[in-house]
Write a protein that holds these residues in place. Sequence first.
Motif, PDB file in Angstrom:
ATOM      1  N   THR A   1       0.864  -1.179   0.000  1.00  0.00           N
ATOM      2  CA  THR A   1       0.000   0.000   0.000  1.00  0.00           C
ATOM      3  C   THR A   1       0.898   1.225   0.000  1.00  0.00           C
ATOM      4  N   CYS A   2       0.366   2.350  -0.509  1.00  0.00           N
ATOM      5  CA  CYS A   2       1.192   3.556  -0.563  1.00  0.00           C
ATOM      6  C   CYS A   2       0.919   4.455   0.640  1.00  0.00           C
ATOM      7  N   GLY A   3      -0.159   4.179   1.381  1.00  0.00           N
ATOM      8  CA  GLY A   3      -0.438   4.968   2.573  1.00  0.00           C
ATOM      9  C   GLY A   3      -1.433   6.096   2.367  1.00  0.00           C
ATOM     10  N   ARG A   4      -1.727   6.456   1.089  1.00  0.00           N
ATOM     11  CA  ARG A   4      -2.714   7.510   0.849  1.00  0.00           C
ATOM     12  C   ARG A   4      -4.111   6.942   1.083  1.00  0.00           C
ATOM     13  N   PRO A   5      -4.888   7.582   1.964  1.00  0.00           N
ATOM     14  CA  PRO A   5      -6.189   7.022   2.363  1.00  0.00           C
ATOM     15  C   PRO A   5      -7.188   6.924   1.211  1.00  0.00           C
ATOM     16  N   ASN A   6      -7.081   7.792   0.182  1.00  0.00           N
ATOM     17  CA  ASN A   6      -8.061   7.773  -0.910  1.00  0.00           C
ATOM     18  C   ASN A   6      -7.621   6.919  -2.097  1.00  0.00           C
ATOM     19  N   CYS A   7      -6.479   6.305  -2.006  1.00  0.00           N
ATOM     20  CA  CYS A   7      -5.954   5.522  -3.130  1.00  0.00           C
ATOM     21  C   CYS A   7      -6.701   4.185  -3.239  1.00  0.00           C
ATOM     22  N   HIS A   8      -6.685   3.623  -4.463  1.00  0.00           N
ATOM     23  CA  HIS A   8      -7.346   2.324  -4.669  1.00  0.00           C
ATOM     24  C   HIS A   8      -6.724   1.201  -3.826  1.00  0.00           C
ATOM     25  N   CYS A   9      -5.494   1.436  -3.342  1.00  0.00           N
ATOM     26  CA  CYS A   9      -4.816   0.386  -2.569  1.00  0.00           C
ATOM     27  C   CYS A   9      -5.272   0.357  -1.107  1.00  0.00           C
ATOM     28  N   ALA A  10      -6.041   1.382  -0.715  1.00  0.00           N
ATOM     29  CA  ALA A  10      -6.408   1.505   0.700  1.00  0.00           C
ATOM     30  C   ALA A  10      -7.292   0.351   1.186  1.00  0.00           C
ATOM     31  N   ASP A  11      -7.986  -0.340   0.243  1.00  0.00           N
ATOM     32  CA  ASP A  11      -8.818  -1.476   0.650  1.00  0.00           C
ATOM     33  C   ASP A  11      -7.983  -2.722   0.959  1.00  0.00           C
ATOM     34  N   GLY A  12      -6.675  -2.649   0.682  1.00  0.00           N
ATOM     35  CA  GLY A  12      -5.794  -3.772   0.990  1.00  0.00           C
ATOM     36  C   GLY A  12      -5.843  -4.885  -0.034  1.00  0.00           C
ATOM     37  N   LYS A  13      -6.586  -4.690  -1.134  1.00  0.00           N
ATOM     38  CA  LYS A  13      -6.698  -5.734  -2.164  1.00  0.00           C
ATOM     39  C   LYS A  13      -6.001  -5.321  -3.455  1.00  0.00           C
ATOM     40  N   ASN A  14      -6.299  -4.099  -3.928  1.00  0.00           N
ATOM     41  CA  ASN A  14      -5.673  -3.615  -5.165  1.00  0.00           C
ATOM     42  C   ASN A  14      -4.360  -2.906  -4.851  1.00  0.00           C
ATOM     43  N   LEU A  15      -3.370  -3.703  -4.525  1.00  0.00           N
ATOM     44  CA  LEU A  15      -2.108  -3.138  -4.057  1.00  0.00           C
ATOM     45  C   LEU A  15      -1.227  -2.700  -5.226  1.00  0.00           C
ATOM     46  N   HIS A  16      -0.246  -1.865  -4.922  1.00  0.00           N
ATOM     47  CA  HIS A  16       0.744  -1.453  -5.917  1.00  0.00           C
ATOM     48  C   HIS A  16       1.821  -2.528  -6.017  1.00  0.00           C
ATOM     49  N   SER A  17       2.401  -2.635  -7.216  1.00  0.00           N
ATOM     50  CA  SER A  17       3.543  -3.520  -7.396  1.00  0.00           C
ATOM     51  C   SER A  17       4.821  -2.724  -7.179  1.00  0.00           C
ATOM     52  N   GLN A  18       5.692  -3.264  -6.349  1.00  0.00           N
ATOM     53  CA  GLN A  18       7.008  -2.668  -6.154  1.00  0.00           C
ATOM     54  C   GLN A  18       8.039  -3.697  -6.601  1.00  0.00           C
TER      55      GLN A  18
END
Length: 85
Positions: free
Chosen positions: A12-29
């Motif tokens: 997750t990137c930590g931004r509360p409004n990002c799509h990753c905030a649900d913990g499912k659509n995470l970013h790839s690093q």
Amino acid sequence: MLPGSFVQRKRTCGRPNCHCADGKNLHSQFQISVLVEGKPKVFNIPAKLVEQVRRQVEMRRRFDAAAATICGINLRRLLKQKEDQ
Ligand SMILES: [Zn+2]
């Protein structure tokens, strides 16, 4: 070629409004994990270099596999030469 292994992490990137905030659509690093002077290090890879680094790490893997094959053949050859003497 590049040493080490190619790693893909989800985060997750930590931004509360990002799509990753649900913990499912995470970013790839993407990272490369290598030994530097005997110590394990991990370096992040910028998106535009990911394919290049992935290729270079794969090239090293194939190089090592080829070297192992050649060494195996040469060892059998040596043992055969010994028998023939
Ligand atoms: Zn995010």
